[in-house]
Design a protein around this motif. Structure first.
Motif, PDB file in Angstrom:
ATOM      1  N   UNK A   1     -25.257 -17.966  30.549  1.00 59.61           N
ATOM      2  CA  UNK A   1     -25.544 -19.059  31.486  1.00 59.61           C
ATOM      3  C   UNK A   1     -24.293 -19.374  32.308  1.00 59.61           C
TER       4      UNK A   1
ATOM      5  N   UNK B   1     -23.792 -16.653  35.076  1.00 59.10           N
ATOM      6  CA  UNK B   1     -24.676 -16.737  36.235  1.00 59.10           C
ATOM      7  C   UNK B   1     -24.362 -17.961  37.085  1.00 59.10           C
TER       8      UNK B   1
ATOM      9  N   UNK C   1     -19.350 -10.422  38.563  1.00 60.49           N
ATOM     10  CA  UNK C   1     -20.547 -10.138  37.772  1.00 60.49           C
ATOM     11  C   UNK C   1     -20.438  -8.800  37.055  1.00 60.49           C
TER      12      UNK C   1
ATOM     13  N   UNK D   1     -21.183 -17.607  39.116  1.00 61.02           N
ATOM     14  CA  UNK D   1     -21.226 -16.612  40.194  1.00 61.02           C
ATOM     15  C   UNK D   1     -21.392 -17.308  41.541  1.00 61.02           C
ATOM     16  N   UNK D   2     -22.313 -18.279  41.566  1.00 60.98           N
ATOM     17  CA  UNK D   2     -22.569 -18.973  42.831  1.00 60.98           C
ATOM     18  C   UNK D   2     -21.351 -19.760  43.294  1.00 60.98           C
TER      19      UNK D   2
ATOM     20  N   UNK E   1     -18.121 -12.387  48.631  1.00 58.22           N
ATOM     21  CA  UNK E   1     -19.206 -11.595  48.037  1.00 58.22           C
ATOM     22  C   UNK E   1     -18.665 -10.422  47.241  1.00 58.22           C
TER      23      UNK E   1
ATOM     24  N   UNK F   1     -20.776  -9.527  33.302  1.00 60.09           N
ATOM     25  CA  UNK F   1     -22.087  -9.168  32.793  1.00 60.09           C
ATOM     26  C   UNK F   1     -22.062  -7.746  32.236  1.00 60.09           C
TER      27      UNK F   1
ATOM     28  N   UNK G   1     -19.144 -17.679  50.899  1.00 63.30           N
ATOM     29  CA  UNK G   1     -20.119 -16.779  51.552  1.00 63.30           C
ATOM     30  C   UNK G   1     -19.476 -15.861  52.584  1.00 63.30           C
TER      31      UNK G   1
END
Lengths: 515, 490
Positions: free
Chosen positions: B151, B154, B176, B157-158, B169, B180, B164
């Motif tokens: 959790x 994820x 990730x 990540x944002x 990115x 991950x 942006x």
């Protein structure tokens, strides 16, 4: 007792018959009747879950009526802990699909809906049938509407895809029919009874060589359906060409028939052959897991990507099934349910984008999250579920399978983990390319966000994703006894196989002494 | 050995859920900035209050349990989602939730002064990340822990891709891929193997691995250590420097406290409660693992020397300092484990201060590079004062927090007869000094080019960074208090 299984099969057929009398023009009425039929069918199937008794592996809600006595064929239905969830998945998915396909199809609406309802009846029939003839009838009946769905309402290369789909599945079916007939006559030769009762064959002891060949016939039939690498090539084509409703049903339910077939036929009827085939089946499953995932990474068409992800995910189911452990098999069933929900939802998501832009090319999108925030929210949940993020259904299934496989063979488990990783990679990368970044394409700047109808049919899927991810107990408990029974059968076969060389050695010793 | 006292309570679950609820609240209030931030602060206060309400129980040696879902015993025996709070988890949760309050205050100053976009999303993700961090702290077994661990990945990540931009990115993708990737490729299999081998994933004070063959013990331990990439051990450390593209409050709370500490906390938890300190010492694996961590301690410090971007230097410093935690626990001696756990607290306060200062400098004078910070000691006295405290703590100047840690780690290394580790600790202290002191020299002794245009950061940010600087002093002065809580563990 109320013949509830027959009712679940008949309701869609009745709905289809009703549609025959509805004028072609009143399209919304047709859609409404279809949806209502599915809702009634789902409501009728719910008591199956509630009244299903835990703790027994016996068939429940059984119905038996003699059908063709001279052949020994019966109209015989029943549910165990495996098929229960397949039936529920079918009735549940159909409600969602019919709601989702409301505006997707514009030509021949009446015929389209009739095809869907017939398909639904056949699918439920396949999962309930306990008689080979009945099973085969439903199995073939299912192909016809699916053939029409892709062939008439499909995309540009629909004829190619339909023919390929048909040749593959018919090829498998013929092999299976052949194997069924051989079994039938063998059983008669051994016992003097003609019967098509599937359960009787569960305790039928056969010669090892015969078992192997019959296992192989069934295996190929089911492997095509799953599909297992290298029998998978029809799937991406069929998916890409099929309308959204067809794709969702294909991925959500039809593919499960292959893995269901392993559990209902291959394992219990040919336990010895299954045990000795386990190593190569597992190897092929692992190849499928990794190959499917790499192919998914390489796709530039969203639907193809999801189609290849199915190849990878179902590889997990097969791997878990052929681990012959409690957790492996129940994890496999769990993952069948999860795949039905998550991949079904993924196809719906692709469908939502397709309806707006009429293209499935990933390169056409980018930055969609800015114009469709609600859609982005739903999409990320489904993507996370598909890649097995904890708290979602995918995680539970994946963990159960991996534990089950580890108990059987740690190397297989380690290899399968690569697939888990790649699964996250292609899903997140898809999401990144479609949803994030700058909104470069002019056509995407005015896309409307999800409508109330679209939210309505995605909502139950999202609820199921979290429900099964946090509290899978109600599902696991119902399948417990059935799976335990199957595992016991497989354990016996394993012991027999281990005993086999020893027995051989003992025989040799005897021979030597005689000399 | 203490008697095992347990008590069942729903408070841990509530403490975790508060920030999840807050995430929804922030989402619904997304167009009302004051209410939205009010929601964040309220959630932070409630969360900290709930964690602290457990203090009397922890002080008296209780373990608080909160079962959530137990899976059917027929198919998945001994597997559940459950929470459990002991002193170790309590310390981590306390620090994370306390610093969340200050970070929220600081964020308000930072985000509003810089007029950042998508602030609502920022606060939502922050709340989710804190949910994950507390979840990791309070997990009763590896399955639950893995859930919250993912959790965090994820939700943060944002925050990493917040700007942006293309750079953000690509940093996000790296983030990730590392977190991950290792999580799925190493951590998850290690959990599966553990369950397959031992039939349970519960944290137990004596560990669960007794009777398992050394091959599997070694293999799973290695998988765990490399799989928990949030701990920043080399060679899987590279995500942390890339994550520095995020807004500074993210780097401060998440990439110096919540995320990375969740990583090292997980490793400590695994060593202490999955393997058991005594069990691992009989295996003789600790020394090797400690040496493995030493590579990162020294290596990251050397890289930090060469960074001119202040946040990058701090990031590499974080990587190096995190490895003290792993190194300490792998010493498998009482003082080593104590020092290791204390480092989770001490480094949190010290490093968040430093990041707060870096952000304040950016807001105040829009400078990122150390070479451009000449003379800011005079124009930003409060900020640089706090920075000095943080830097001294990292170096290990008494009586600051860092000293209390290094002292115990050195004792631990001596107890374990690891002379090499003693050398590593002393050498890394020199390196710490070598990369922090030049910053202070530039700030205080170099002449500023345009002192007229330099001014302090907003008051709300200064309040936050001075509070954490004071915290750094207090942790150092009262380190015995934290250690005394740990009596049941080490």
């Amino acid at each position: 007792m109320f013949p509830i299984l027959s009712a679940v099969i008949l309701i869609p057929l009745i709905g289809a018959l009703t549609l025959l009398f509805v004028p072609k023009k009143s399209e919304n009425l047709i859609r409404g009747i279809t949806l209502l039929t599915a809702i009634i069918d789902f409501a009728v199937s719910l008591p199956l879950y509630c009244d299903f008794k835990e703790g027994t592996a016996a068939m429940q809600f059984a119905e038996r009526i003699p059908w063709i006595p001279s052949w020994g064929a019966e109209y015989s239905l029943g549910l165990d802990g495996i098929s229960l969830f397949m039936v529920l998945l079918t009735t549940f998915s159909c409600v969602v699909v019919y709601l989702a396909t409301w505006t997707a199809v514009e030509k021949h609406v009446k015929e389209f809906n009739i095809a869907l309802l017939v398909l639904q009846a056949a699918m439920v029939g396949v999962f309930c049938a306990l008689d080979f003839v009945l099973f085969y009838v439903f199995w073939e009946l299912m192909l016809i509407p699916m053939y029409l769905l892709i062939g008439i309402w499909g995309g540009q290369r629909r004829i190619y895809a339909t023919v390929k789909f048909f040749i593959y599945t018919m090829g498998g079916s013929v092999l299976m029919l052949f194997a069924i007939l051989v079994l039938y006559f063998q059983y008669h030769a051994a016992t003097g009874i003609y019967t098509f009762d599937i359960l009787k064959y569960h305790s039928f002891a056969m010669d090892k060589t015969l078992q192997f060949w019959l296992f192989l016939c069934f295996f190929i039939a089911f492997a095509i359906k799953v599909p297992i690498w290298p029998f998978h090539t029809w799937l991406p084509d069929a998916h890409v060409e099929a309308p959204t409703a067809g794709s969702v049903i294909l991925a959500g339910i039809l593919l499960k028939m292959g893995t269901y077939g392993f559990l209902r036929f291959s394992l219990p009827i040919f336990p010895d052959a299954s045990v000795s085939a386990a190593w190569w089946v597992s190897a092929v499953a692992i190849i499928g897991i990794i190959f499917g995932a790499f192919m998914a990474l390489a796709q530039d068409d969203m639907k193809k990507l999801v189609a290849y992800s199915s190849v990878s995910h179902l590889g997990f189911v097969v791997l878990g099934t052929f681990a012959f452990t409690l957790r492996g098999i129940s994890g496999g069933i769990m993952q069948m349910i999860n795949h039905g929900i998550s991949t079904g939802a993924l196809f719906l998501i692709v469908g939502i984008l397709y309806e707006r832009r009429h293209t499935r090319l990933i390169a056409e999108y980018g930055g969609i999250a800015k114009v469709m925030p609600k859609f982005a929210f739903i999409f990320i949940i489904v993507a996370l579920s598909s890649m097995g993020m904890p708290l979602t259904n995918g995680f539970i299934g994946e963990v159960m399978i991996l534990i089950g496989v580890f108990e059987a063979n740690s190397v297989y488990a380690a290899l399968a983990v690569v697939g888990v990783l790649l699964g996250a990679a292609y899903m997140l990368w898809l999401f990144r390319r479609v949803m994030f970044g700058d909104l470069t394409n002019e056509k995407n700047k005015t896309l409307p966000d999800l409508s109330a109808r679209e939210l309505t049919y995605m909502a139950p899927l999202i609820v199921m994703i979290f429900l099964l991810g946090v509290y899978p107990n109600p599902v696991i408990r119902k399948m417990d006894a059935t799976v335990a029974n199957l595992v016991a059968t497989m354990e016996k076969a394993k012991v027999a196989r281990l005993a086999h060389p020893a027995a051989l050695a003992a025989n040799l010793d005897m021979d030597k002494k005689r000399d | 050995m203490m008697t095992l006292k347990t008590i069942v309570s729903i408070v841990p679950l509530l403490a975790i859920l508060v920030s999840l609820l807050a995430a929804f609240g922030i989402f619904f209030l997304r167009n009302l900035p004051n209410w939205r931030e009010g929601c964040s602060i309220l959630a932070a206060l409630v969360k900290f209050g709930l964690v602290m309400s457990l203090y009397p129980l922890i002080r008296d040696g209780y373990t608080i349990e909160c079962p959530i879902v137990a899976f059917p015993a027929g198919i998945l025996p001994n597997l559940s989602f459950a929470l459990r709070v002991d002193a170790l988890g309590f310390l981590f949760a306390g620090v994370a939730s306390f610093l969340w309050i200050l970070t929220t205050l600081y964020s308000i100053g930072y985000m509003r002064t810089l007029k950042e976009h998508a602030q609502a999303r920022y606060y939502v993700c922050f709340a989710l990340a804190l949910t994950g961090a507390l979840g990791v702290a309070f997990s009763a077994n590896l399955l639950t822990l893995f859930l919250f661990y993912e959790l965090i990945t994820v939700s943060t990540y944002l925050l990493v891709v917040h700007e942006e931009t293309t750079e953000a990115y690509s940093a996000g993708t790296k983030y990730l891929t590392y977190l991950m990737g290792t999580g799925k490729l190493f951590f998850l299999p290690a959990i599966i193997f553990t369950y397959g081998l031992t039939g349970t994933l519960d944290f137990k004070s004596a560990g669960i691995f007794s009777g398992v063959s050394p091959f599997w013990v070694g293999l799973t331990l290695i998988l765990f250590v490399v799989g928990v990439a949030k701990a920043g051990l080399m060679p899987f450390h590279n995500w942390l420097p890339s994550a520095m593209v995020a807004p500074t409050p993210v780097s401060a709370l998440l990439h110096a406290v919540a995320v990375v500490k969740a990583g090292v906390f997980t490793i400590v938890r695994i060593v202490v409660h999955i393997y058991g300190v005594d069990f691992l010492s009989t295996m003789g694996l600790g020394a090797w693992m400690a040496l493995f961590a030493s590579i990162t301690v020294v290596g990251a410090s050397i890289i930090a020397l060469r960074q001119d971007n202040l946040k990058m230097r701090l990031a590499y410093s974080t990587i190096s300092q995190l490895s003290y935690v792993v190194l300490g626990v792998m010493l498998l001696s009482p003082d080593g484990v104590r020092g290791s756990i204390l480092q989770i607290v001490a480094h949190a306060f010290g490093k968040i201060t430093l990041f707060f200062c870096a952000g304040a400098i950016y807001v105040g004078i829009h400078k990122k590079y150390i070479s451009e910070m000449a003379g800011i000691g005079k124009t930003m006295p409060w900020t640089m004062g706090a920075f000095t405290v943080g830097a001294f703590s990292m170096i290990g100047v008494p009586p600051l927090a860092g000293f209390a840690v290094k002292w115990r780690l050195l004792l631990g290394a001596m107890e374990a007869h690891q002379i090499l580790i003693v050398g590593v600790l002393l050498g890394s202290t020199l390196l710490n000094a070598a990369y922090f002191l030049p910053i202070l020299k530039t700030a205080y002794f170099d002449e500023s080019a345009d002192a007229a245009h330099q001014h302090e950061a907003p008051l709300i940010m200064r309040v936050a960074l001075i509070s954490t600087a004071i915290g750094t002093c207090l942790v150092g002065l009262y380190s015995d208090f934290f250690v005394s809580l740990l009596k049941g563990i080490a």
